[in-house]
Structures are given as structure tokens and as C-alpha cells.
Design a protein around this motif. Structure first.
Motif, PDB file in Angstrom:
ATOM      1  N   GLN A  45      37.743  36.107  41.386  1.00 13.97           N
ATOM      2  CA  GLN A  45      36.709  35.188  40.937  1.00 13.97           C
ATOM      3  C   GLN A  45      35.455  35.978  40.563  1.00 13.97           C
ATOM      4  O   GLN A  45      35.298  37.125  40.941  1.00 13.97           O
ATOM      5  N   SER A  88      36.331  34.366  46.730  1.00 11.29           N
ATOM      6  CA  SER A  88      36.089  32.926  46.789  1.00 11.29           C
ATOM      7  C   SER A  88      35.366  32.573  48.084  1.00 11.29           C
ATOM      8  O   SER A  88      35.412  33.308  49.062  1.00 11.29           O
ATOM      9  N   ALA A 111      36.238  28.215  41.462  1.00  6.98           N
ATOM     10  CA  ALA A 111      36.926  28.440  40.195  1.00  6.98           C
ATOM     11  C   ALA A 111      37.030  29.940  39.935  1.00  6.98           C
ATOM     12  O   ALA A 111      36.435  30.749  40.648  1.00  6.98           O
ATOM     13  N   GLU A 114      32.447  31.089  38.089  1.00 11.43           N
ATOM     14  CA  GLU A 114      31.385  30.135  38.414  1.00 11.43           C
ATOM     15  C   GLU A 114      30.178  30.509  37.558  1.00 11.43           C
ATOM     16  O   GLU A 114      29.718  31.643  37.606  1.00 11.43           O
TER      17      GLU A 114
END
Length: 177
Positions: A45, A88, A111, A114
């Protein structure tokens, strides 16, 4: 007599392409490839966005975006954009730039990417002046010269036990480089 095929047009039949072993190998290979791809994307992420001046909207190239309490950080590009790889979960992000008040933000990363834009206000932190004072011993120094002069007596030089001039000076005048 039956006709024989011409050697140049003869193709060997490869039965391994249609064998059950070949299909199992392909299936296993694809499964492993998918597992590796999904494992490498897990934890991939990122927080991305733009950092700009709140008053003018101009990008703040060189601003720092970092995760508080870690070594993770990135510099903002010339167009004001940044991308900060993170794991995350909840991340505390700090955005700072010289001459601007820093911004601290809590970002919940769920997600793959971000998006967060930050607008910094001019302000800043006043830095205190650093004052460094050096002193010299008055009994060994000529104080009224343009440059410092240390006066070393023959007895002091003998007491060092050194024979190299540079070693003698370093022992008796530590400020000498």
C-alpha cells in the motif's frame, strides 16, 4: 510398396504437450506464480498526493512526507506530488518544509493507494543562534597578533618525548591540526 514420407517434411509428434503430467505442471506453475504475485503485492500500500502552499497553491518541491516513529519518508517532487510506501493500518503522517508549519495527519490505509493532499501554511520555527566561544591560555599565547601564536619553551618540547615537530605541536597545542 507404400510411400514413405520425405524426411524434411516429417515432424516428430510431441505427445508431452497433451499429457496429464504437462497439464498438472502448468497448473502448479500458474498457482505458484499467482501466490508469489499476491504475496508481493500484500503490504504494498501507499499514501500519495500533492503538497502545496496554502496561500498560492504552488507545489512545495523538496517537502518531506514521513511516517512518525519510523524511518519511512519521501521527498516531494517538483510538481508537488509524492508517493510514500506504507503498510496497511493506521499511520501517523508528518509533512514538513522549511519556512512552513508542519502538518500531522492520521491516515487509515485500507486501499492499495490512499490519496491525501496537504496544504502547508507559512510560518515556521524560530531557530536559536549557536554561539561558539574559543579561549586560549594567556600565558602561552601572544594575544595582540592577527593570528594566534603559541609560545613553546625548550623544556616543554623536551618533556613531550616526541621527535617529530608535528607530534610535539599536537601534544602541546591541541588546537593545531
Amino acid at each position: 510398396m507404400s510411400p514413405r514420407p520425405c524426411p524434411s517434411s516429417h515432424r516428430a509428434h510431441d505427445s508431452s504437450q497433451n499429457s496429464p503430467v504437462s497439464h498438472r505442471f502448468r497448473g502448479a506453475f500458474l498457482t505458484v506464480a499467482l501466490v508469489v504475485a499476491s504475496a508481493s503485492s500484500a503490504g504494498a500500500q501507499a499514501i500519495s498526493g500533492r503538497v502545496t502552499d496554502a496561500a498560492t497553491g504552488e507545489p512545495l518541491a523538496g517537502a518531506r512526507v514521513s511516517v512518525v516513529g519510523t524511518l519511512q519518508g519521501t521527498a516531494v517532487r517538483s510538481d508537488g506530488s509524492y508517493r510514500l510506501p506504507v503498510s496497511s493500518g493506521t499511520q501517523i503522517v508528518r509533512v514538513s518544509y522549511i519556512g512552513y508549519s508542519p502538518v500531522v495527519d492520521t491516515v487509515v490505509v485500507t486501499a492499495l493507494v490512499e490519496n491525501r493532499d496537504y496544504r502547508l501554511n507559512k510560518g515556521g520555527v524560530r531557530l536559536d543562534a549557536n554561539v561558539i566561544i574559543g579561549t586560549r591560555l594567556t600565558d602561552r599565547t601572544v594575544l595582540n597578533s592577527a593570528v594566534p601564536v603559541d609560545v613553546l619553551t625548550p623544556a616543554e618540547i623536551e618533556q613531550t618525548g616526541q621527535i617529530e615537530t608535528s607530534q610535539v605541536i599536537q601534544m602541546l597545542a591541541p588546537s593545531f591540526n
